[in-house]
Design a protein around this motif. Structure first.
Motif, PDB file in Angstrom:
ATOM      1  N   LEU A  53      43.227  38.050  31.645  1.00  0.00           N
ATOM      2  CA  LEU A  53      44.404  38.902  31.460  1.00  0.00           C
ATOM      3  C   LEU A  53      44.111  40.383  31.699  1.00  0.00           C
ATOM      4  O   LEU A  53      45.034  41.192  31.762  1.00  0.00           O
ATOM      5  N   HIS A  54      42.845  40.753  31.860  1.00  0.00           N
ATOM      6  CA  HIS A  54      42.465  42.139  32.144  1.00  0.00           C
ATOM      7  C   HIS A  54      42.357  42.421  33.642  1.00  0.00           C
ATOM      8  O   HIS A  54      42.096  43.561  34.030  1.00  0.00           O
ATOM      9  N   LEU A  55      42.506  41.397  34.487  1.00  0.00           N
ATOM     10  CA  LEU A  55      42.264  41.562  35.926  1.00  0.00           C
ATOM     11  C   LEU A  55      43.482  42.115  36.660  1.00  0.00           C
ATOM     12  O   LEU A  55      44.621  41.781  36.342  1.00  0.00           O
ATOM     13  N   ASN A  56      43.205  42.966  37.662  1.00  0.00           N
ATOM     14  CA  ASN A  56      44.275  43.522  38.497  1.00  0.00           C
ATOM     15  C   ASN A  56      44.393  42.730  39.800  1.00  0.00           C
ATOM     16  O   ASN A  56      43.780  41.666  39.946  1.00  0.00           O
ATOM     17  N   GLY A  57      45.137  43.258  40.753  1.00  0.00           N
ATOM     18  CA  GLY A  57      45.366  42.574  42.030  1.00  0.00           C
ATOM     19  C   GLY A  57      44.138  42.418  42.892  1.00  0.00           C
ATOM     20  O   GLY A  57      44.133  41.638  43.842  1.00  0.00           O
ATOM     21  N   HIS A  58      43.083  43.154  42.590  1.00  0.00           N
ATOM     22  CA  HIS A  58      41.813  43.009  43.314  1.00  0.00           C
ATOM     23  C   HIS A  58      40.883  42.024  42.602  1.00  0.00           C
ATOM     24  O   HIS A  58      39.736  41.850  43.005  1.00  0.00           O
ATOM     25  N   ARG A  59      41.372  41.436  41.526  1.00  0.00           N
ATOM     26  CA  ARG A  59      40.607  40.482  40.696  1.00  0.00           C
ATOM     27  C   ARG A  59      39.407  41.166  40.033  1.00  0.00           C
ATOM     28  O   ARG A  59      38.374  40.536  39.805  1.00  0.00           O
ATOM     29  N   ILE A  60      39.545  42.454  39.757  1.00  0.00           N
ATOM     30  CA  ILE A  60      38.558  43.176  38.946  1.00  0.00           C
ATOM     31  C   ILE A  60      39.288  43.726  37.730  1.00  0.00           C
ATOM     32  O   ILE A  60      40.527  43.739  37.688  1.00  0.00           O
TER      33      ILE A  60
ATOM     34  N   PHE B 223      35.576  56.274  37.284  1.00  0.00           N
ATOM     35  CA  PHE B 223      35.218  54.868  37.458  1.00  0.00           C
ATOM     36  C   PHE B 223      34.087  54.794  38.476  1.00  0.00           C
ATOM     37  O   PHE B 223      34.216  55.272  39.600  1.00  0.00           O
ATOM     38  N   LEU B 224      32.967  54.203  38.077  1.00  0.00           N
ATOM     39  CA  LEU B 224      31.777  54.202  38.925  1.00  0.00           C
ATOM     40  C   LEU B 224      31.431  52.834  39.500  1.00  0.00           C
ATOM     41  O   LEU B 224      30.795  52.740  40.543  1.00  0.00           O
ATOM     42  N   LYS B 225      31.837  51.788  38.814  1.00  0.00           N
ATOM     43  CA  LYS B 225      31.469  50.429  39.230  1.00  0.00           C
ATOM     44  C   LYS B 225      32.549  49.478  38.725  1.00  0.00           C
ATOM     45  O   LYS B 225      33.026  49.644  37.607  1.00  0.00           O
ATOM     46  N   PRO B 226      32.931  48.486  39.508  1.00  0.00           N
ATOM     47  CA  PRO B 226      33.946  47.548  39.008  1.00  0.00           C
ATOM     48  C   PRO B 226      33.387  46.635  37.923  1.00  0.00           C
ATOM     49  O   PRO B 226      32.184  46.381  37.855  1.00  0.00           O
ATOM     50  N   ALA B 227      34.281  46.175  37.074  1.00  0.00           N
ATOM     51  CA  ALA B 227      33.930  45.177  36.063  1.00  0.00           C
ATOM     52  C   ALA B 227      34.666  43.891  36.429  1.00  0.00           C
ATOM     53  O   ALA B 227      35.820  43.930  36.871  1.00  0.00           O
ATOM     54  N   HIS B 228      33.985  42.762  36.257  1.00  0.00           N
ATOM     55  CA  HIS B 228      34.516  41.468  36.670  1.00  0.00           C
ATOM     56  C   HIS B 228      34.761  40.567  35.457  1.00  0.00           C
ATOM     57  O   HIS B 228      34.216  40.803  34.381  1.00  0.00           O
ATOM     58  N   GLU B 229      35.553  39.537  35.691  1.00  0.00           N
ATOM     59  CA  GLU B 229      35.823  38.565  34.632  1.00  0.00           C
ATOM     60  C   GLU B 229      34.501  38.066  34.047  1.00  0.00           C
ATOM     61  O   GLU B 229      33.572  37.734  34.791  1.00  0.00           O
ATOM     62  N   GLY B 230      34.413  38.049  32.736  1.00  0.00           N
ATOM     63  CA  GLY B 230      33.210  37.594  32.049  1.00  0.00           C
ATOM     64  C   GLY B 230      32.226  38.704  31.734  1.00  0.00           C
ATOM     65  O   GLY B 230      31.324  38.513  30.917  1.00  0.00           O
ATOM     66  N   ASP B 231      32.383  39.867  32.369  1.00  0.00           N
ATOM     67  CA  ASP B 231      31.498  40.994  32.046  1.00  0.00           C
ATOM     68  C   ASP B 231      31.718  41.424  30.601  1.00  0.00           C
ATOM     69  O   ASP B 231      32.852  41.400  30.103  1.00  0.00           O
ATOM     70  N   VAL B 232      30.655  41.816  29.951  1.00  0.00           N
ATOM     71  CA  VAL B 232      30.728  42.338  28.590  1.00  0.00           C
ATOM     72  C   VAL B 232      30.514  43.843  28.689  1.00  0.00           C
ATOM     73  O   VAL B 232      29.446  44.306  29.092  1.00  0.00           O
TER      74      VAL B 232
END
Length: 154
Positions: free
Chosen positions: A55-62, A96-105
């Protein structure tokens, strides 16, 4: 090896911890909506953590930047309210320096840089589980009237 301020420091740490617990209990946005955990609340400092969920992901899936911002903003709130004097954000910015992905803590550490009168400057660093910096946030706080916990003479 007793430091002359050790009692004061211990009392300040204990107060900050109680303030953090009280604020977190009332912070539905951070706790329920975002799924954050408060790991530490100390004088002028706080650490929070959240796991990036679908539910935190945007259209880029990040992870949507607004959610990373919210993690940093919440950490900022705990750090600047840690003295039990109500404080709110007067301004803030994020890089923002680096993308965060699903499952990242994501863990955010917030540290006071300056506290002068009613205003403070706080820096937040958001890192992923690999220790990589995902975002840097700087907030300016303004003290308002009131306290998080009832102020007693003790």
């Amino acid at each position: 090896m007793s430091h002359p301020h050790s009692l004061d420091e211990a009392a300040a740490r204990a107060l900050a911890q109680r303030v953090g617990q009280a604020m977190f209990a009332a912070d539905v946005a951070s706790r329920e909506t975002m799924g954050m955990e408060l790991l530490e609340c100390a004088p002028g400092r706080a650490v929070m953590r959240m796991t990036v969920q679908p539910l935190h992901l945007n259209g880029h899936r990040i992870c949507h930047g607004g959610f990373i911002f919210t993690l940093a903003d919440s950490t900022f709130a705990f750090a600047c309210n840690s003295y039990n004097k109500n404080a709110v954000a007067a301004g803030c910015s994020i890089e923002f320096l680096k993308p965060a992905h699903e499952g990242d803590v994501l863990t955010c550490e917030g540290v006071e840089q300056v506290l002068s009168g009613r205003h403070g400057i706080y820096d937040m660093t958001v890192r992923n589980q690999h220790g990589q910096v995902v975002a840097l946030f700087r907030g300016k706080s303004a003290q308002i009237s009131g306290a998080v916990l009832p102020e007693t003479g003790a």
